[in-house]
Motif scaffolding. Structure first.
Motif, mmCIF file in Angstrom:
data_model
loop_
_atom_site.group_PDB
_atom_site.id
_atom_site.type_symbol
_atom_site.label_atom_id
_atom_site.label_comp_id
_atom_site.label_asym_id
_atom_site.label_seq_id
_atom_site.Cartn_x
_atom_site.Cartn_y
_atom_site.Cartn_z
ATOM 1 N N VAL A 174 0.837 -1.202 0.000
ATOM 2 C CA VAL A 174 0.000 0.000 0.000
ATOM 3 C C VAL A 174 0.877 1.260 0.000
ATOM 4 C CG1 VAL A 174 -1.588 1.371 1.401
ATOM 5 C CG2 VAL A 174 -2.055 -1.040 0.999
ATOM 6 N N ALA A 175 1.989 1.195 0.730
ATOM 7 C CA ALA A 175 2.867 2.361 0.785
ATOM 8 C C ALA A 175 3.527 2.615 -0.569
ATOM 9 C CB ALA A 175 3.949 2.161 1.850
ATOM 10 N N PHE A 176 3.935 1.557 -1.261
ATOM 11 C CA PHE A 176 4.637 1.741 -2.535
ATOM 12 C C PHE A 176 3.672 2.030 -3.677
ATOM 13 C CE2 PHE A 176 6.344 -0.448 -6.429
ATOM 14 C CZ PHE A 176 7.208 0.580 -6.787
ATOM 15 N N ASP A 177 2.610 1.252 -3.776
ATOM 16 C CA ASP A 177 1.751 1.338 -4.956
ATOM 17 C C ASP A 177 0.294 1.059 -4.572
ATOM 18 O OD1 ASP A 177 0.618 1.264 -7.429
ATOM 19 O OD2 ASP A 177 2.108 -0.051 -8.328
ATOM 20 N N PRO A 178 -0.384 2.056 -4.001
ATOM 21 C CA PRO A 178 -1.752 1.823 -3.508
ATOM 22 C C PRO A 178 -2.715 1.373 -4.609
ATOM 23 C CG PRO A 178 -1.153 4.169 -3.384
ATOM 24 C CD PRO A 178 0.095 3.414 -3.697
ATOM 25 N N GLU A 179 -2.503 1.835 -5.851
ATOM 26 C CA GLU A 179 -3.426 1.428 -6.926
ATOM 27 C C GLU A 179 -3.295 -0.058 -7.221
ATOM 28 O OE1 GLU A 179 -3.019 3.823 -10.385
ATOM 29 O OE2 GLU A 179 -3.729 5.626 -9.387
ATOM 30 N N PHE A 180 -2.050 -0.510 -7.294
ATOM 31 C CA PHE A 180 -1.828 -1.939 -7.533
ATOM 32 C C PHE A 180 -2.406 -2.748 -6.385
ATOM 33 C CE2 PHE A 180 0.793 -5.780 -7.201
ATOM 34 C CZ PHE A 180 0.675 -6.282 -8.484
ATOM 35 N N ALA A 181 -2.207 -2.249 -5.154
ATOM 36 C CA ALA A 181 -2.739 -2.938 -3.977
ATOM 37 C C ALA A 181 -4.265 -3.062 -4.076
ATOM 38 C CB ALA A 181 -2.346 -2.193 -2.704
ATOM 39 N N ALA A 182 -4.912 -1.951 -4.480
ATOM 40 C CA ALA A 182 -6.373 -1.974 -4.603
ATOM 41 C C ALA A 182 -6.808 -2.943 -5.693
ATOM 42 C CB ALA A 182 -6.890 -0.569 -4.894
ATOM 43 N N ALA A 183 -6.051 -2.977 -6.796
ATOM 44 C CA ALA A 183 -6.392 -3.887 -7.888
ATOM 45 C C ALA A 183 -6.242 -5.339 -7.462
ATOM 46 C CB ALA A 183 -5.517 -3.602 -9.114
ATOM 47 N N GLN A 184 -5.386 -5.586 -6.468
ATOM 48 C CA GLN A 184 -5.230 -6.952 -5.945
ATOM 49 C C GLN A 184 -6.353 -7.304 -4.983
ATOM 50 O OE1 GLN A 184 -2.536 -9.283 -6.092
ATOM 51 N NE2 GLN A 184 -0.654 -8.135 -6.224
ATOM 52 N N GLY A 185 -7.239 -6.341 -4.724
ATOM 53 C CA GLY A 185 -8.346 -6.608 -3.818
ATOM 54 C C GLY A 185 -8.063 -6.236 -2.379
ATOM 55 N N ALA B 67 -11.979 2.156 -12.392
ATOM 56 C CA ALA B 67 -13.302 1.846 -11.857
ATOM 57 C C ALA B 67 -13.627 0.374 -12.099
ATOM 58 C CB ALA B 67 -14.353 2.738 -12.496
ATOM 59 N N ALA B 68 -13.213 -0.138 -13.253
ATOM 60 C CA ALA B 68 -13.463 -1.544 -13.552
ATOM 61 C C ALA B 68 -12.776 -2.429 -12.514
ATOM 62 C CB ALA B 68 -12.956 -1.888 -14.950
ATOM 63 N N LEU B 69 -11.643 -1.965 -11.992
ATOM 64 C CA LEU B 69 -10.882 -2.750 -11.018
ATOM 65 C C LEU B 69 -11.266 -2.429 -9.579
ATOM 66 C CD1 LEU B 69 -7.406 -2.492 -12.702
ATOM 67 C CD2 LEU B 69 -8.518 -4.613 -12.051
ATOM 68 N N GLY B 70 -12.159 -1.449 -9.405
ATOM 69 C CA GLY B 70 -12.540 -1.082 -8.046
ATOM 70 C C GLY B 70 -11.524 -0.200 -7.345
ATOM 71 N N ILE B 71 -10.568 0.358 -8.096
ATOM 72 C CA ILE B 71 -9.578 1.251 -7.477
ATOM 73 C C ILE B 71 -10.237 2.590 -7.159
ATOM 74 C CG2 ILE B 71 -7.379 2.462 -7.800
ATOM 75 C CD1 ILE B 71 -6.603 0.176 -9.705
ATOM 76 N N VAL B 72 -11.092 3.064 -8.063
ATOM 77 C CA VAL B 72 -11.948 4.199 -7.721
ATOM 78 C C VAL B 72 -13.387 3.680 -7.672
ATOM 79 C CG1 VAL B 72 -10.437 5.938 -8.716
ATOM 80 C CG2 VAL B 72 -12.257 4.973 -10.101
ATOM 81 N N GLN B 73 -14.175 4.284 -6.802
ATOM 82 C CA GLN B 73 -15.529 3.807 -6.575
ATOM 83 C C GLN B 73 -16.456 4.382 -7.636
ATOM 84 O OE1 GLN B 73 -15.133 1.696 -4.140
ATOM 85 N NE2 GLN B 73 -17.093 0.910 -4.768
ATOM 86 N N PRO B 74 -17.112 3.532 -8.432
ATOM 87 C CA PRO B 74 -18.045 4.076 -9.420
ATOM 88 C C PRO B 74 -19.329 4.563 -8.753
ATOM 89 C CG PRO B 74 -17.973 1.698 -9.556
ATOM 90 C CD PRO B 74 -16.970 2.084 -8.517
ATOM 91 N N LEU B 75 -20.008 5.485 -9.456
ATOM 92 C CA LEU B 75 -21.269 6.012 -8.955
ATOM 93 C C LEU B 75 -22.382 5.002 -9.211
ATOM 94 C CD1 LEU B 75 -21.553 8.764 -7.662
ATOM 95 C CD2 LEU B 75 -22.416 9.659 -9.817
ATOM 96 N N SER B 76 -22.278 4.345 -10.355
ATOM 97 C CA SER B 76 -23.245 3.302 -10.683
ATOM 98 C C SER B 76 -22.595 2.365 -11.676
ATOM 99 C CB SER B 76 -24.502 3.920 -11.293
ATOM 100 O OG SER B 76 -24.209 4.374 -12.603
ATOM 101 N N GLY B 77 -23.261 1.243 -11.914
ATOM 102 C CA GLY B 77 -22.754 0.321 -12.916
ATOM 103 C C GLY B 77 -22.277 -0.985 -12.322
ATOM 104 N N GLN B 78 -22.127 -1.966 -13.195
ATOM 105 C CA GLN B 78 -21.696 -3.286 -12.751
ATOM 106 C C GLN B 78 -20.526 -3.773 -13.570
ATOM 107 O OE1 GLN B 78 -25.033 -6.069 -12.028
ATOM 108 N NE2 GLN B 78 -26.298 -4.383 -12.752
ATOM 109 N N VAL B 79 -19.698 -4.581 -12.928
ATOM 110 C CA VAL B 79 -18.528 -5.141 -13.598
ATOM 111 C C VAL B 79 -18.515 -6.646 -13.359
ATOM 112 C CG1 VAL B 79 -16.011 -5.148 -13.718
ATOM 113 C CG2 VAL B 79 -17.220 -3.010 -13.236
ATOM 114 N N ARG B 80 -18.297 -7.402 -14.403
ATOM 115 C CA ARG B 80 -18.146 -8.853 -14.267
ATOM 116 C C ARG B 80 -16.828 -9.275 -14.906
ATOM 117 N NH1 ARG B 80 -21.654 -8.324 -11.407
ATOM 118 N NH2 ARG B 80 -23.696 -9.327 -11.225
ATOM 119 N N CYS B 81 -16.163 -10.182 -14.223
ATOM 120 C CA CYS B 81 -14.926 -10.740 -14.767
ATOM 121 C C CYS B 81 -15.167 -12.229 -14.976
ATOM 122 C CB CYS B 81 -13.796 -10.482 -13.782
ATOM 123 S SG CYS B 81 -12.237 -11.192 -14.269
#
Lengths: 401, 268
Positions: A174-185, B67-81
């Motif tokens: 999280v400290a190095f790359d928060p976006e990558f961390a978020a993409a990992q769930g 948004a597709a990855l959930g890194i930013v929170q979308p206002l609406s919409g759905q994503v399926r992988c």
């Protein structure tokens, strides 16, 4: 005296303080590293100042319930509560409003601290509960440190370190790359809050020894000191723990050598001494090393430019260049090139022409990218490649090297 | 009204074609403040293909990906992988953020960054052993960075940094690779190395999606395009969706007509 202090021979209280300070230093150094890596060191300032209203509230509540207002566990629990509230306020302000984190820190810090001071003033006017001494939480006081205080620090420190050992990977990521961390769930926000919670724990257990104003130094100084010596985050963590522990131990010992030396500030100053030494002396990142590197580099540039000027028969005006050329035996005192100087100059000019060919040739793309005006072409190309380039340039086959 | 929209969304996801899509997005809206950066976007990524997300600056390309990855929170919409919610499929997705999004003075080595791609699999306490080291080293070799394993990341050039990020994604051994501007500001050698790796992924049946800014290389590098300017403009195979008309619609007056004609005629 100092030797006695270092060997824990100055009596029961001094020994307790030294052990407590060492453990606190280790815990705060390690915890502070993650805060430092996340570039949020100042958050600890907001957290520590937010402990004060909790101390006051806990005192009032305990007295109202008919207990001892100065029960340490009660006071620490109260301080943890308001520190957490301060943390949540800070987090909310940063995430949900347009306030930048620095402004939010300033707001939370001052408001909570102000409330704390008001509460302490109110307590002063209360008639019972032995209120004297609450203000020592501001700067710490080890005079009446008890065994149970040391136990609290040891236990709290150990718990904090165990949690950090468990969470070191997500926190580093999280400290190095928060976006990558978020993409990992990973729940980045929750990990941040956990990290701040650990900082809060260290702050609370440190209240007794260094107090809420100076604990920030114990969280920040060890990691920035450690950073001077290594380029690996796991080693920064380790070194910060060692630095913090040594600062705690030496500082406590030093303060025990004279009756009126305050323990907390001496610990912080000891830590600062480590920092100052590292700042100056560390290889690579230290100030002296950087200065030496700069001077060496400057000399190389001047010599190279001087040689090229010589080779093209241009006058050299810069004094430093002339002095360097003379000192290297490449120019006479009147500025005229010596034999060695002429040979080196010819070679420099030749190399420059070779580089021109290299940089104009697609097949040498990788080598061309390394051109910086100083690099020796022999370190980049093989002898055969250089010979091939020389054939293209024409002129004398053999160049003095 | 709201319920109706939700039902419609579900109906769309019941479509069998969508179950096989590595990434299917429906009605995605993301806004910073009161201004949508991405508005009501549908996207269905074709499996086993390389897709470019294209649009002008500020068109929401990166935001769509995040948004597709959930890194930013979308206002609406759905994503399926692959037909399932994202939270169940994290292990199948590898993400390469923009190089500029991190601090390259962070105290870590090249090999440590690649190993970060394995943290998910390793869990909190799993030790890094020989097989993991071998995998990380192999991933570095695939991007031509094996000689840099022990370097501090601050010593790398921009192109080398980008390749290290790609190596970290490779270490995740995912099915779907999402890359944010992988070719931005890199040298020609790096661009060739990256495109070679991406093509090898496609050959292995993986799906690749890149936010891409260089219109001149679209037909050469990609199979599919997704044109966006806040809302979707066009989506499909390059030959169909990357045309003078769609480009004009995406970029408006920002591209001269002559430019547009030339770009969309480049042979694939």
């Amino acid at each position: 005296m100092l030797a006695d202090a270092l060997l824990l021979q100055l009596g029961y209280n001094a020994t307790l303080v030294a052990i407590g300070a060492t453990l606190l230093g280790i815990a705060s150094g390690v915890t502070g590293t993650f805060l430092f890596l996340r570039k949020r060191a100042l958050v600890s300032d907001a957290v520590s100042h937010s402990t004060l209203p909790g101390v006051g509230l806990a005192f009032i509540v305990m007295v109202a319930l008919g207990g001892d207002g100065r029960n340490l566990i009660g006071l620490l629990a109260g301080s943890a509560l308001t520190a957490w509230a301060g943390l949540l306020c800070l987090s909310w302000l940063t995430r949900r409003t347009r306030l930048a984190e620095d402004a939010a820190i300033g707001a939370v810090l001052s408001v909570f601290f102000g409330v704390g001071i008001v509460l302490l003033t109110v307590i002063q006017t209360m008639t019972d509960g032995r209120q004297a001494g609450l203000a020592t939480f501001l700067l710490g006081s080890t005079a009446g440190m008890l065994r149970v205080d040391a136990m609290i620090i040891a236990l709290g420190g150990a718990l904090t370190l165990a949690l950090i050992a468990l969470l070191r990977r997500p926190m580093t990521l999280v400290a190095f790359d928060p976006e990558f961390a978020a993409a990992q769930g990973l729940a980045v926000h929750r990990i941040d809050l956990t990290m701040m919670g650990l900082v809060m724990a260290v702050t609370v257990i440190g209240l007794k020894i260094v107090g809420l104003i100076l604990i920030v130094a114990l969280l920040i100084i060890p990691p920035v000191t450690a950073r001077f010596w290594t380029d690996r985050s796991d080693r920064v963590v380790l070194l910060a723990g060692i630095t913090g522990g040594m600062a705690g131990y030496l500082g406590a010992a030093l303060s025990a050598t004279a009756p009126d030396l305050p323990t907390g500030p001496i610990i912080v100053l000891t830590g600062f001494a480590f920092f100052a030494a590292s700042l100056l002396l560390a290889p690579n990142r230290g100030v002296l090393a950087a200065l030496m590197r700069h001077l060496r580099f400057q000399r190389r540039v001047h010599l190279r430019q001087g040689l090229l000027a010589m080779a093209q028969g241009q006058p050299i005006y810069e004094r430093l260049t002339l002095r360097l050329l003379r000192r290297a035996g490449l120019a006479r005192p009147d500025g005229v090139a010596t034999d060695a100087g002429r040979a080196r100059a010819a070679k420099a000019l030749r190399d420059e022409k070779r580089w021109q060919v290299v940089r104009g040739d697609q097949t040498h793309e990788a080598a061309a990218a390394l051109y910086d005006g100083l690099r020796d072409i022999e370190t980049v190309l093989t002898r055969d490649q250089i010979a091939d380039i020389d054939r293209r340039i024409g002129g004398p086959r053999e160049v003095p090297s | 009204m709201l319920k109706l929209a939700t039902d419609k969304g579900r109906a769309a996801f019941a479509d069998e074609a969508l179950d096989s899509s590595p990434l299917a997005i429906r009605g995605l809206t993301v806004s910073y403040g009161q201004k949508p950066a991405v508005f009501s976007v549908d996207m269905t990524v074709r499996p086993g293909a390389m897709t470019a997300i294209i649009g002008p600056n500020g068109a929401g390309k990166s935001t769509l990906l995040k948004a597709a990855l959930g890194i930013v929170q979308p206002l609406s919409g759905q994503v399926r992988c692959f037909g399932l919610p994202l939270s169940q499929q994290r292990g199948k997705i590898a993400y390469v953020p923009q190089r500029a999004s991190v601090d390259w003075d962070f105290p870590t080595r090249v090999i440590d960054v690649v190993l970060m791609g394995l943290y998910r699999e390793l869990g909190l306490l799993g030790r890094i052993r020989a097989p993991q080291m071998a995998l990380a080293t192999d991933c570095l070799a695939r991007v031509g960075m094996q000689d840099f394993a022990d370097r501090q990341i601050g010593q790398l050039s921009g192109g080398q940094q980008q390749r290290v990020f790609l190596a970290r994604a490779l270490a995740q051994e995912a099915e779907l690779y999402l890359l944010d501007e992988p070719f931005a500001g890199v040298d020609a050698a790096t661009e060739r190395a990256i495109i070679a790796v991406l093509k090898s992924l496609r050959k292995a049946g993986k799906t690749v999606v890149c936010v891409h800014h260089d219109l001149a290389t679209v037909t050469e590098y990609f199979d599919n395009v997704f044109l966006i300017n806040t809302s979707k403009v066009a989506e499909g195979p390059v030959a169909e969706a990357f045309t003078a008309d769609t480009l004009q619609a995406t970029y408006g007056g920002r591209l001269a007509t002559a430019q547009v004609d030339q770009l969309s005629r480049v042979p694939g």
